[in-house]
Motif scaffolding. Structure first.
Motif, short mmCIF file in Angstrom:
data_model
loop_
_atom_site.label_atom_id
_atom_site.label_comp_id
_atom_site.label_asym_id
_atom_site.label_seq_id
_atom_site.Cartn_x
_atom_site.Cartn_y
_atom_site.Cartn_z
N MET A 103 0.92 -1.74 0.30
CA MET A 103 0.04 0.10 0.19
C MET A 103 0.91 1.11 -0.10
SD MET A 103 -2.81 1.01 2.27
CE MET A 103 -4.32 -0.44 2.60
N THR A 104 0.70 2.18 -1.12
CA THR A 104 1.36 3.15 -1.18
C THR A 104 0.94 3.97 0.24
OG1 THR A 104 0.41 4.45 -2.82
CG2 THR A 104 1.59 2.94 -3.61
N PRO A 105 2.01 5.27 0.54
CA PRO A 105 1.59 5.96 1.91
C PRO A 105 0.10 7.41 1.05
CG PRO A 105 4.15 6.23 1.04
CD PRO A 105 3.20 5.46 0.09
N LEU A 106 0.21 7.00 -0.20
CA LEU A 106 -0.94 8.17 -0.91
C LEU A 106 -2.37 7.44 -0.55
CD1 LEU A 106 -0.61 11.34 -1.58
CD2 LEU A 106 -1.38 9.83 -4.30
N SER A 107 -2.21 6.13 -0.77
CA SER A 107 -3.50 5.35 -0.58
C SER A 107 -3.69 5.21 0.81
CB SER A 107 -3.21 3.96 -1.87
OG SER A 107 -2.72 3.50 -1.15
N LEU A 108 -3.36 5.00 1.28
CA LEU A 108 -2.99 5.04 2.69
C LEU A 108 -3.79 6.53 3.48
CD1 LEU A 108 -2.63 3.58 5.56
CD2 LEU A 108 -0.64 4.76 5.67
N LEU A 109 -2.57 7.33 2.60
CA LEU A 109 -3.75 8.57 3.04
C LEU A 109 -4.90 8.81 2.89
CD1 LEU A 109 -2.64 11.41 4.33
CD2 LEU A 109 -1.85 12.34 2.59
N ALA A 110 -5.51 8.52 1.85
CA ALA A 110 -6.78 9.10 1.06
C ALA A 110 -7.82 7.75 2.06
CB ALA A 110 -7.03 8.10 -0.42
N ARG A 111 -7.53 6.72 2.49
CA ARG A 111 -8.19 6.02 3.35
C ARG A 111 -8.95 6.78 4.54
NH1 ARG A 111 -7.25 -0.20 4.55
NH2 ARG A 111 -7.67 -0.83 2.54
N LEU A 112 -7.17 7.32 4.98
CA LEU A 112 -7.40 7.61 6.39
C LEU A 112 -8.51 9.32 6.36
CD1 LEU A 112 -6.08 7.46 9.58
CD2 LEU A 112 -4.98 9.97 8.38
N ARG A 148 -10.79 9.02 3.82
CA ARG A 148 -12.50 8.60 3.73
C ARG A 148 -12.86 8.09 4.74
NH1 ARG A 148 -11.05 6.48 -0.92
NH2 ARG A 148 -10.18 4.37 -0.72
N SER A 149 -12.29 7.84 6.12
CA SER A 149 -12.98 6.63 6.98
C SER A 149 -12.89 8.07 8.19
CB SER A 149 -11.88 6.50 7.34
OG SER A 149 -10.46 6.46 7.53
N THR A 150 -12.01 9.48 7.60
CA THR A 150 -12.50 10.88 8.74
C THR A 150 -13.71 11.45 8.63
OG1 THR A 150 -9.98 11.25 8.45
CG2 THR A 150 -10.97 12.57 9.92
#
Ligand SMILES: Nc1ncnc2c1ncn2[C@@H]1O[C@H](COP(=O)(O)OP(=O)(O)O)[C@@H](O)[C@H]1O
Ligand SMILES: [Mg+2]
Lengths: 260, 260
Positions: free
Chosen positions: B1-10, B12-14
């Protein structure tokens, strides 16, 4: 049976125009058109899960269509005062939907015990018992709780509740499902009587072809999200529509897939 | 998982969490505005008082008495290490009134009341009783939600007050019978030590926790998915949300009352 439609009515009681409704990617209604003249009895047929109940609930505003227009008595449904709008309707839900915390008579008299139509409790109770009698239930069920009744009896209590306030428009979602043939006959006669005597407009969902013939002025068949065929009940047998024919005669072979 | 997609997921859940908080806040506001507006449903309100207040008394009393007793034992044992056993009455009083009374009563109410409200309303939703209410011109926010939230707002502070008293009584009983405290001195120390702010904070917390418990039950019940599984998950989520919100609110209120 002759059609009871009122030809000179200025506008139909219910008109659905290109109504669409999807739940996620389950596209249930895909441009449904339907017209129900004032004082007539429309019966909707169609396989299970084709969206018949969704159509009823859309008219009542319990489900909001994705697109399309619904008119009640010439006015867009959902415009104007919501209480006044709903006061014109009676609805029998497919599962009965009785309030399980209230005794049977209070379920039937629910609308008569609060709000605009409120009247004294003893009067409401008398009306409830009278309506219970009309659906073939004895007065002694009045004080029982819904959970103590059989499924068919619950259905009839739901029917009594739907007609209790003598609404102008009545929706019956599978009124005879789960009833024995004799009781089905009683309920069919009752629905017919309500339309003829009270001048109500009725929309009934049923799978029972003998009910269709007993109740309907007009029939509409819902399939694949649209009205596949509609017309007077007398024309139903000579429609030449293969979908309708398959449904009426209950054949497994035909254009309607038996596996859905 | 790229840092960017991790950020996107974060992200979204926020966003989803914020949207959820917004919906719950709107629901709570709506519950209160529906309390003020007629029609009122006194029978529903009376039943809610009975369910939330009166029938919760035994569990509240038992929780409080055991907690007060255990608290006295612990404070005595801990205090003995630096010859401070004498502080038992004061610390039991503060501990019960400021924190344990409201929090434990709040959590017991979440277990008892939130779960039953959520299961009841979710079942009504699943069996179309909520739809039936609407068609009978009865607003579910007014008929189901407002009475429960109002009853919880008014009765949970009373339960907390009772829990405080019973908790202190539990500590007193253990101290006098097992730890050799003088009865009159214990009571005098308790009364002298408590400040009005302690009691006020206790009751205010109770009011907040009551509203949280009832609102979460109603909210998740009304949002319930279909079928038995929908009811189960609505019930579970409502209790989780109520418990977490009660603890978080407790932390904030303690800050507001005692460290500002
Ligand atoms: N509230 C809802 N949420 C999601 N799906 C629904 C909902 N109500 C109905 N459906 C779906 O819409 C379809 C039509 O349902 P329904 O109108 O109850 O069928 P029927 O014609 O047997 O009355 C079904 O696939 C059903 O699962
Ligand atoms: Mg249906």
């Amino acid at each position: 049976m002759t059609a009871m439609t009122n030809g000179n009515a200025p506008h139909p009681m219910i008109k659905m125009d290109q109504v669409h409704k999807a739940f996620g990617d389950n596209r249930v209604l895909r441009g449904m058109d339907l017209t129900i003249p004032k004082g007539s009895s429309m019966v909707i047929i169609g396989g299970s899960g084709t969206g018949k109940s969704v159509a009823l609930k859309s008219v009542l505003g319990l489900i909001t269509p994705d697109s399309g227009e619904i008119y009640v008595d010439g006015k867009p449904a959902g415009s104007g005062d919501r209480d006044a709008f709903l006061a014109r309707f009676g609805m029998l839900f497919q599962g009965g939907a009785l309030f399980d915390s209230l005794p049977v008579w209070q379920n039937v008299a629910f609308r008569l015990m609060r709000g605009a139509l409120k009247r004294p409790a003893h009067e409401a109770r008398e009306i409830a018992i009278e309506k219970l009698r009309r659906v073939g239930l004895k007065p002694d069920v009045a004080d029982r709780l819904p959970a103590e009744l059989s499924g068919g009896m619950q259905k009839r209590v739901g029917l009594a509740r739907a007609i209790a306030a003598e609404p102008e428009i009545i929706f019956f979602d599978e009124p005879t499902t789960g009833l024995d043939p004799i009781m089905s006959g009683v309920i069919n006669d009752l629905i017919r009587e309500i339309v003829v005597e009270m001048g109500a407009t009725a929309m009934t969902i049923t799978h029972d072809m003998s009910s269709v013939r007993a109740i309907a002025d007009n029939v509409a068949m819902l399939h694949d999200g649209v009205i596949q065929w509609t017309g007077p009940v007398a024309d139903m047998d000579q429609s030449g529509d293969p979908y309708l024919d398959q449904f009426i005669h209950g054949r497994a072979e035909g254009p309607i897939e038996a596996v859905r | 998982m790229t840092p960017l997609s991790l950020l996107a997921r974060l992200g979204r859940s926020t966003l989803a969490a914020l949207a959820m908080i917004g919906r719950v806040a709107l629901f709570t506001v709506s519950a209160f505005t529906h309390m003020l507006r007629p029609p009122y449903y006194p029978r529903e309100l009376a039943l809610s008082f009975l369910q939330i207040g009166w029938l919760s008394l035994p569990v509240v009393a038992l929780t409080a008495v055991f907690t007060g007793g255990a608290l006295a034992l612990q404070i005595y044992a801990g205090g003995a290490r630096f010859n401070a056993e004498a502080v038992v009455p004061q610390i039991v009083a503060i501990g019960m009134v400021r924190e344990l009374g409201p929090v434990l009563v709040g959590l017991m109410i979440a277990a008892r009341v939130t779960s039953s409200i959520a299961a009841e309303i979710a079942t009504m939703k699943v069996t179309e009783q909520i739809d039936a209410l609407v068609t009978l011109s009865t607003n579910p926010m007014q008929y189901l939600v407002a009475p429960r939230v109002l009853a919880a707002l008014l009765t949970v502070p009373v339960l907390v007050g009772i829990g405080d008293i019973i908790g202190i009584a539990g500590g007193y009983t253990v101290s006098v019978h097992n730890l050799g405290f003088n009865s009159a001195a214990y009571l005098k120390n308790t009364v002298d030590f408590l400040e009005p702010l302690d009691l006020i904070s206790s009751l205010v917390k109770g009011a907040f926790f009551g509203v949280i418990a009832a609102t979460m039950g109603c909210y998740y019940g009304m949002q319930s998915g279909r079928g038995a599984q929908g009811v189960g998950s609505a019930t579970k989520s409502s209790v989780e949300a109520a418990a977490v919100l009660i603890l978080a609110t407790n932390f904030i209120l303690t800050g507001v009352f005692f460290s500002l």
